[in-house]
Write an enzyme that holds these catalytic residues in place. Structure first.
Site, PDB file in Angstrom:
ATOM      1  N   ALA A  52       0.827  -1.202   0.000  1.00 36.88           N
ATOM      2  CA  ALA A  52       0.000   0.000   0.000  1.00 36.88           C
ATOM      3  C   ALA A  52       0.863   1.254   0.000  1.00 36.88           C
ATOM      4  O   ALA A  52       0.533   2.250  -0.659  1.00 36.88           O
ATOM      5  CB  ALA A  52      -0.923  -0.002   1.216  1.00 36.88           C
ATOM      6  N   TYR A  53       1.974   1.198   0.717  1.00 38.91           N
ATOM      7  CA  TYR A  53       2.899   2.335   0.753  1.00 38.91           C
ATOM      8  C   TYR A  53       3.473   2.595  -0.638  1.00 38.91           C
ATOM      9  O   TYR A  53       3.464   3.720  -1.139  1.00 38.91           O
ATOM     10  CB  TYR A  53       4.020   2.045   1.748  1.00 38.91           C
ATOM     11  CG  TYR A  53       5.082   3.108   1.833  1.00 38.91           C
ATOM     12  CD1 TYR A  53       4.901   4.230   2.628  1.00 38.91           C
ATOM     13  CD2 TYR A  53       6.284   2.975   1.126  1.00 38.91           C
ATOM     14  CE1 TYR A  53       5.879   5.211   2.720  1.00 38.91           C
ATOM     15  CE2 TYR A  53       7.258   3.947   1.208  1.00 38.91           C
ATOM     16  CZ  TYR A  53       7.065   5.056   2.011  1.00 38.91           C
ATOM     17  OH  TYR A  53       8.047   6.024   2.087  1.00 38.91           O
TER      18      TYR A  53
END
Length: 257
Positions: A161-162
């Site tokens: 997600a980062y």
């Protein structure tokens, strides 16, 4: 490391998000040394006050404003405060970001995903919207550097997600460069590799050998210090980079080569 020239940002008003620590704090101090008036922005007033005081103690010009960079009205108020304080906005370094627990895509919590997107992706979008408007109204031109990550340039196991949020930042950066280049606003991003900040220390607590492992894959065989990343941002914001826009610049010791 020493700063790069001493005059790169003379007489420019620069807004720095995530300025309370790490790369943001190093950048804020460097920009002031390079002649800029700096507005420091983050959520934590105590950190901002410390950085402000360190800058002013050495003769620099800085002030701070606390803001939630995932909230549109808060971001807009931070930009307005900058213009009220200094009369204009010439440049911005959108560095604020967070990382949560390392986890596979399947194991990552939905609330962590949402938090990362709201700060690391939406926060940059909100910041650019308000900053570009202020630049057009007060300076007629400007420069923005967004903080991406080497993890945005390829798959990012454990930090999916980062990395996805940072890849989104890359797209926003290039789109803004195309849309606002004709108005005289340059927009670039830097993509740091392993950098000795609080964030990497969180990873060390999970995997004590993480720095050694990543450094073994890095041609320069070491992590960066925050000032080394700040130097790249300062140069991109300066007039020395006057014909550079839409670039995602790796500052990673060759890790992405």
């Amino acid at each position: 490391m020493e700063n790069i020239s001493g005059q790169l940002l003379m007489d420019k008003v620069v807004m720095v998000t995530g300025a309370g620590r790490g790369i943001g704090a190093a950048a804020a101090k460097l920009f002031a040394e390079e002649g800029a008036s700096v507005m420091l922005v983050s959520r934590t007033e105590s950190e901002l006050r410390t950085v402000r005081d360190e800058i002013t103690a050495t003769g620099g010009n800085a002030d701070y404003f606390t803001a939630d960079l995932s909230d549109a009205s808060s971001v807009e108020e931070a930009v307005k405060a900058t213009v009220r304080r200094y009369g204009r906005l010439n440049a911005a370094f959108n560095n604020a970001g967070i990382v949560v627990t390392v986890a596979s895509l399947v194991d990552e919590k939905e609330e962590d995903f949402d938090l990362i997107q709201s700060v690391n992706y939406k926060g940059v979008w909100l910041s650019m919207k308000a900053q570009i408007k202020a630049m057009l109204e007060t300076s007629g031109s400007g420069a923005i550097v967004n903080s991406s990550s080497v993890g945005s340039l390829k798959g990012n196991p454990g930090l999916g997600a980062y990395g996805a949020a940072k890849r989104g930042v890359n797209s926003l950066t290039q789109t803004a460069a195309i849309e606002y280049g004709p108005a005289g606003i340059r927009v670039n991003a830097i993509a740091p590799g392993t950098t000795m900040t609080d964030m990497i220390q969180q990873w060390v607590s999970i995997n004590p050998k993480i720095i050694e492992q990543i450094s073994a894959k890095t041609p320069l065989r070491r992590p960066a210090e925050p000032i080394e990343v700040a130097n790249a941002a300062a140069w991109l914001l300066s007039d020395q980079a006057s014909f550079i826009t839409g670039v995602i610049l790796p500052v990673d010791g060759g890790l992405s080569a």
